[in-house]
Design an enzyme around this catalytic site. Sequence first.
Site, short mmCIF file in Angstrom:
data_model
loop_
_atom_site.label_atom_id
_atom_site.label_comp_id
_atom_site.label_asym_id
_atom_site.label_seq_id
_atom_site.Cartn_x
_atom_site.Cartn_y
_atom_site.Cartn_z
CG ASP A 42 -1.60 -1.29 1.52
OD1 ASP A 42 -1.91 -2.03 0.57
OD2 ASP A 42 -1.83 -1.59 2.71
CD GLU A 212 -8.33 -3.29 -1.23
OE1 GLU A 212 -9.00 -3.54 -0.21
OE2 GLU A 212 -7.33 -3.98 -1.57
#
Length: 330
Positions: A42, A212
């Site tokens: 991420d 997401e």
Amino acid sequence: MKKSFLFIIVCLIGFQACGTKKEESTVKAKSGNPIFEGWCADPEGIIFGDEYWIFPTHSDLYEKQVFLDAYSSPDLVNWTKHERVVDTAAVKWIHKAMWAPAIVEKDSKYYLFFGGNDIQSDDEYGGIGVAVADKPGGPYKDHLGKPLIDKFHNGAQPIDQFVFKDKDGSHYIYYGGWRHCNVAKLNEDFTGFIPFEDGTIFKEVTPENYVEGPFMFIRDGKYYFMWSEGGWGGPNYSVAYAIADSPFGPFERIGKILEQDPEVATSAGHHSVIHEPKSDKYYIVYHRRPKGETARDYRVTCIDEMTFDENGHINQVKITFEGVEANPLK
């Protein structure tokens, strides 16, 4: 005979020493992928001054995700690790799953946003928090002493936030898991929100196939909205995008631009974009799972160049082992 033997030994030692010295003085021409060691996911990439910075998730069991590291580089090739720029000793309401950092500079302060506790309902305590520091490498302290967003709004799990500065100086936070994405307008000191004209605070902007990891940037006056699709542990994890005239969309999906290459790596997604304005290069920073690996948390941070066609559409990104060439900011 003894003198000849000693001479040979001395020469061999000298050759080895020279070889070692040469290796140490070799300048890396490319970053390589992954760009630094460790299980990191991420990644949030950004430029502060004359340095590139990347803030990733420490990829591990949720109970061990209790801190965030950061990495800085003058050229995208040589990286320095800044350990535990924030942790649960500073943000006491988090006890697990501190992840997906996002960062923004405002008024000479650095605001680091992150998810915490991976809440599954409004009955659990956690959500999206924010910490503040005087420099990018921290140390960061809890800005609110509680989550900034702690409930499900429009079905969006409060995770995976990205803070976007618009052309007029307004700051918007895009976030959401569970296939829903919201946007909200942050107030001046990032302690809360400014309602939209219709009185709402959280506006849903979910594009087709969204899962997401939202991200936004402006290019040639257009708003490029990006997100991750598929399951984060599976081979179908990928990045898609839309282009709009407004930070609120509508975001009509154009297509995927980042996905696995079975010859290189799988599960390529949850990215960010760095625009280096000096040479007008764009880089996509993302995580992927090395070829042949199946462990859930074995994810590494990589970087590749991102380009555009004559219509402003993003070209398909080729994921590589080589990474990108050095690009010093100074």
